[in-house]
Motif scaffolding. Structure first.
Motif, mmCIF file in Angstrom:
data_model
loop_
_atom_site.group_PDB
_atom_site.id
_atom_site.type_symbol
_atom_site.label_atom_id
_atom_site.label_comp_id
_atom_site.label_asym_id
_atom_site.label_seq_id
_atom_site.Cartn_x
_atom_site.Cartn_y
_atom_site.Cartn_z
ATOM 1 N N ALA B 295 -16.437 -7.426 1.957
ATOM 2 C CA ALA B 295 -15.192 -8.073 2.391
ATOM 3 C C ALA B 295 -14.095 -7.941 1.347
ATOM 4 C CB ALA B 295 -15.454 -9.534 2.715
ATOM 5 N N GLY B 296 -14.478 -7.972 0.067
ATOM 6 C CA GLY B 296 -13.475 -7.828 -0.984
ATOM 7 C C GLY B 296 -12.765 -6.492 -0.880
ATOM 8 N N PHE B 297 -13.557 -5.430 -0.693
ATOM 9 C CA PHE B 297 -12.986 -4.099 -0.571
ATOM 10 C C PHE B 297 -12.180 -3.979 0.725
ATOM 11 C CE2 PHE B 297 -13.307 0.558 0.225
ATOM 12 C CZ PHE B 297 -12.632 0.968 -0.914
ATOM 13 N N GLY B 298 -12.703 -4.565 1.797
ATOM 14 C CA GLY B 298 -11.974 -4.571 3.066
ATOM 15 C C GLY B 298 -10.615 -5.242 2.908
ATOM 16 N N ALA B 299 -10.604 -6.369 2.175
ATOM 17 C CA ALA B 299 -9.347 -7.089 1.948
ATOM 18 C C ALA B 299 -8.373 -6.219 1.162
ATOM 19 C CB ALA B 299 -9.617 -8.398 1.207
ATOM 20 N N THR B 300 -8.908 -5.398 0.253
ATOM 21 C CA THR B 300 -8.054 -4.490 -0.509
ATOM 22 C C THR B 300 -7.373 -3.489 0.419
ATOM 23 O OG1 THR B 300 -9.576 -4.682 -2.364
ATOM 24 C CG2 THR B 300 -8.018 -2.855 -2.420
ATOM 25 N N VAL B 301 -8.173 -2.879 1.304
ATOM 26 C CA VAL B 301 -7.604 -1.915 2.249
ATOM 27 C C VAL B 301 -6.547 -2.600 3.119
ATOM 28 C CG1 VAL B 301 -8.108 -0.253 4.068
ATOM 29 C CG2 VAL B 301 -9.800 -0.672 2.279
ATOM 30 N N ALA B 302 -6.851 -3.837 3.553
ATOM 31 C CA ALA B 302 -5.906 -4.571 4.399
ATOM 32 C C ALA B 302 -4.605 -4.844 3.648
ATOM 33 C CB ALA B 302 -6.532 -5.876 4.877
ATOM 34 N N THR B 303 -4.721 -5.193 2.375
ATOM 35 C CA THR B 303 -3.513 -5.467 1.588
ATOM 36 C C THR B 303 -2.664 -4.207 1.431
ATOM 37 O OG1 THR B 303 -4.736 -7.152 0.365
ATOM 38 C CG2 THR B 303 -2.668 -6.396 -0.599
ATOM 39 N N ILE B 304 -3.333 -3.090 1.110
ATOM 40 C CA ILE B 304 -2.598 -1.835 0.967
ATOM 41 C C ILE B 304 -1.908 -1.488 2.281
ATOM 42 C CG2 ILE B 304 -2.846 0.653 0.570
ATOM 43 C CD1 ILE B 304 -5.277 -0.067 -1.246
ATOM 44 N N MET B 305 -2.629 -1.679 3.377
ATOM 45 C CA MET B 305 -2.075 -1.383 4.696
ATOM 46 C C MET B 305 -0.850 -2.244 4.977
ATOM 47 S SD MET B 305 -4.194 -1.538 8.219
ATOM 48 C CE MET B 305 -3.776 -3.215 8.633
ATOM 49 N N PHE B 306 -0.965 -3.525 4.669
ATOM 50 C CA PHE B 306 0.153 -4.438 4.919
ATOM 51 C C PHE B 306 1.379 -4.017 4.119
ATOM 52 C CE2 PHE B 306 2.461 -8.292 3.512
ATOM 53 C CZ PHE B 306 3.050 -8.589 4.732
ATOM 54 N N LEU B 307 1.164 -3.720 2.844
ATOM 55 C CA LEU B 307 2.297 -3.327 2.008
ATOM 56 C C LEU B 307 2.932 -2.031 2.518
ATOM 57 C CD1 LEU B 307 0.956 -4.226 -1.543
ATOM 58 C CD2 LEU B 307 2.638 -5.452 -0.148
ATOM 59 N N ALA B 308 2.083 -1.074 2.931
ATOM 60 C CA ALA B 308 2.606 0.197 3.441
ATOM 61 C C ALA B 308 3.460 -0.047 4.683
ATOM 62 C CB ALA B 308 1.454 1.149 3.758
ATOM 63 N N LEU B 309 2.943 -0.872 5.594
ATOM 64 C CA LEU B 309 3.691 -1.157 6.824
ATOM 65 C C LEU B 309 5.007 -1.857 6.519
ATOM 66 C CD1 LEU B 309 1.098 -2.299 9.517
ATOM 67 C CD2 LEU B 309 2.664 -0.363 9.597
ATOM 68 N N LEU B 310 4.942 -2.783 5.577
ATOM 69 C CA LEU B 310 6.146 -3.543 5.215
ATOM 70 C C LEU B 310 7.222 -2.595 4.688
ATOM 71 C CD1 LEU B 310 7.011 -6.555 5.076
ATOM 72 C CD2 LEU B 310 6.427 -6.475 2.653
ATOM 73 N N VAL B 311 6.816 -1.705 3.772
ATOM 74 C CA VAL B 311 7.787 -0.774 3.188
ATOM 75 C C VAL B 311 8.354 0.142 4.270
ATOM 76 C CG1 VAL B 311 8.032 1.204 1.646
ATOM 77 C CG2 VAL B 311 6.803 -0.845 0.884
ATOM 78 N N ILE B 312 7.460 0.696 5.103
ATOM 79 C CA ILE B 312 7.924 1.609 6.156
ATOM 80 C C ILE B 312 8.922 0.912 7.071
ATOM 81 C CG2 ILE B 312 7.208 2.889 8.214
ATOM 82 C CD1 ILE B 312 4.535 3.423 6.761
#
Lengths: 303, 326
Positions: B295-312
């Motif tokens: 779950a920790g690693f999953g949360a990392t991927v989710a955070t990266i995804m969120f930031l990418a979407l936000l920037v885009i």
């Protein structure tokens, strides 16, 4: 079937009615015979690409097993059989999934529409400090994808002991951001004179909501209800994580389970389950598509 | 179907909506109200708004923040405790070969879904804006798949693409083409889920473009007609500029939606073949968290995804605003 007319503005040119063409009939509608032929060829292609898979799903659900596993494929079931549907109805708890889908969708729709109307009313008509901040807070939540919140929500719901319960599926999905915004914008577009007259009459806010605002808001409200029903009926990831068995799992999750056990080796019942999952929404859509499209396109096409 | 992101852009882009802070009525009237009314308004607003706000805080904002905290841990989703491991998860994601493939899949899937559904949706809108017999029925038909459950479409299309008994292999066979190995070849598998997703979501881009076409100004078309402009010139000079708001709106919403696709991929390929053949970032979040118990690693991927979407999204909104000023 209701005609699909995304916008009912008076100037929109969706009307296919035989009324005499206005002098300003759009030039692109007066086309040469050649481009008409091209148009109909295009129409045919569209029908093939969109309808053929749907037809395929339907006929496969009505075929007997040997009829499904033949090469080349057959286009008409021979013979027609409802056996796949009765198998789905008895064997794999599909009626349970259907019941769960109805419960989850109904509760969520009622709750979301109520919360949406109340929130939008407060944001449009009540004066209180920090109102624009609250609005921003609601809208900003739309930027957060469900998949980002899923891990922590899963942990919270598990802690509460709500896994495999309807509360666990429903409560985390119940917050309303899109609908609040849609309704608020609609409320603000209502004629000010009527709203002010209602206030002058010293009608309380609740009375104003019931007697004045809501009666003028049916189209938007229906659009919001429809979008909510479709969204919640089709939910997959969250119920998949929450539900362990047929006591709470809705149709899409049940269908995926059915696919796991029967897919590849027995497509007939799986296709029957697919049809049963799709059908209720398709019927609602065909009856009320005009309203739904209005909600989807509102605000999208203005500059 | 997900209607949410639509409003995300409406919040930031809809010029027709009054600015957030605009009072519903002239502010002068507020002073005329007896103070009792003012207190009543505040209490009522609290009663009306609080349930919804509590839900949004508890299940959207709280987990968003909590997700970031989890991304720095080695939590396994079931243990009561997790230990802080710094940026290890981030380092792992950014250096692993798997992630490169996942990122590539996400970009290809999202890019193809956005471009494909917008181009085809526009073409269909142009076609069905013409006066053709039966166009209303065909309009409904094109929109219909959009209301279907992604999971149901995924299950059904697994059979449509079945290598021996499916619809696609049969049709290809009729024109003498052998069906590619949709379920063994990762690239064909990605192609398959992308096509399925576009088929399901075409109706959305279609209705938005159709509404935009119907809202455009007939006088401009007529002027172009009088100038005897060619069809292509007319489209490029007259129609296309009028579709700009709809195009920007769709760019943002379709990108947000297709970035998050889970149901179609889960039911068609489970992220495979060959491990990560069709795994996108969203699917990786699910896979790592709930299947691999990381779950920790999953949360990392989710955070990266969120930031990418936000920037885009922010970049898109900025570009859109610039486009409007120009």
């Amino acid at each position: 079937m209701t005609a699909l007319a995304p916008q009912d503005r008076p100037e929109s040119r969706t009307s296919d009615s035989p009324s005499p063409a206005p002098p300003s009939a759009a030039p692109h509608e007066r086309s040469s015979p050649l481009s008409r032929v091209g148009g109909y060829l295009g129409l045919l292609l569209v029908i093939l690409v969109v309808a053929l898979p749907l037809y395929w799903i339907l006929i496969s659900s009505l075929k007997e097993r040997p009829d499904i596993y033949t090469v080349p494929v057959t286009w008409v079931p021979d013979p027609f059989t409802a056996a796949n549907y009765s198998r789905v109805g008895t064997g794999v708890a599909f009626t349970d999934y259907l019941r769960n889908s109805i419960i989850i969708t109904t509760v969520l729709t009622v709750v979301e529409v109520t919360l949406g109307v109340l929130s939008a009313f407060a944001l449009a008509f009540l004066r209180f400090p920090g109102r624009s901040l609250v609005l921003l807070f609601v809208i900003a939540s739309l930027m957060v994808p469900n998949q980002v919140t899923v891990i922590s929500n899963y942990a919270l719901v598990a802690q509460l002991g709500w896994r495999n319960t309807f509360a666990g599926i429903i409560v985390p999905l119940a917050g309303v951001a899109f609908g609040t915004f849609l309704l608020r914008n609609h409320f603000l577009s209502l004629p000010k004179e009527i709203i002010e007259a209602a206030e002058m009459d010293a009608a309380g806010p609740l009375k104003m909501l019931w007697r004045v605002v809501l009666p003028m808001s049916w189209p938007t409200l229906i659009a919001f209800v429809l979008i909510t029903i479709v969204t919640e009926w089709n939910q997959y990831l969250w119920p998949l994580l929450m539900a362990d068995d047929s006591s709470t799992a809705p149709l899409p999750v049940g269908l995926a389970q059915l696919q796991d056990t029967a897919g590849l080796t027995n497509w007939g019942p799986v296709m029957a389950g697919t049809v049963l999952t799709m059908l209720p929404i398709l019927v609602i859509f065909l009856l009320l598509q005009r309203h739904m499209i209005k909600g989807l396109t509102a605000g999208a096409v203005k500059g | 179907m997900s209607a949410q992101p639509i409003a995300a852009t409406r919040g930031t882009s809809s010029a027709s909506a009054p600015p957030a802070g605009t009072p519903a009525r002239p502010a002068a009237k507020a002073g005329a109200n007896p103070p009792g009314h003012r207190r009543r308004d505040i209490l009522l607003a609290a009663a009306f708004l609080l349930p919804n706000l509590v839900l949004l805080v508890a299940f959207t904002y709280r987990p968003l923040v909590d997700n970031i905290r989890l991304s720095f841990t080695d939590w396994n989703i079931s243990a009561p405790m997790a230990s802080f491991i710094g940026v290890d998860n981030y380092v792992e994601w950014f250096t692993s070969d798997d992630s490169q493939l996942v990122l590539w899949n996400t970009v290809v899937f999202t890019g193809a879904a956005v471009l494909g559904s917008m181009v085809i949706g526009l073409a269909l809108a142009l076609l069905l804006d013409q006066k053709l017999f039966g166009r209303n029925a065909v309009r409904s038909l094109v929109f219909a798949p959009f209301v279907l459950a992604g999971a149901a479409v995924g299950v059904a299309f697994q059979f449509v693409f079945d290598p021996t008994f499916g619809l696609v292999q049969d049709l290809l066979g009729r024109v003498g083409v052998e069906a590619p190995a949709f379920y063994q070849d990762p690239e064909w598998a990605l192609f398959m889920v992308t096509v399925t997703y576009i088929w399901k979501n075409l109706g959305y881009t279609f209705v938005i473009y159709l509404a935009a076409l119907q809202g455009r100004r007939a006088e401009l078309d007529e002027a172009a007609e009088i100038d005897a402009a060619s069809t292509w010139t007319k489209f490029r000079r007259v129609t296309w500029p009028q579709l700009r708001p709809a195009t920007f709106f769709l760019l943002i919403t379709v990108l947000l939606n297709s970035f998050q696709v889970f149901d179609v991929i889960d039911t068609m390929t489970r992220g495979g073949p060959l491990g990560n053949g069709t795994t996108t970032m969203v699917y990786q979040v699910y896979q790592e968290t709930f299947v691999n118990q990381r779950a920790g690693f999953g949360a990392t991927v989710a955070t990266i995804m969120f930031l990418a979407l936000l920037v885009i999204t922010l970049v898109q909104v900025r570009v859109m605003e610039r486009g409007r000023e120009a």
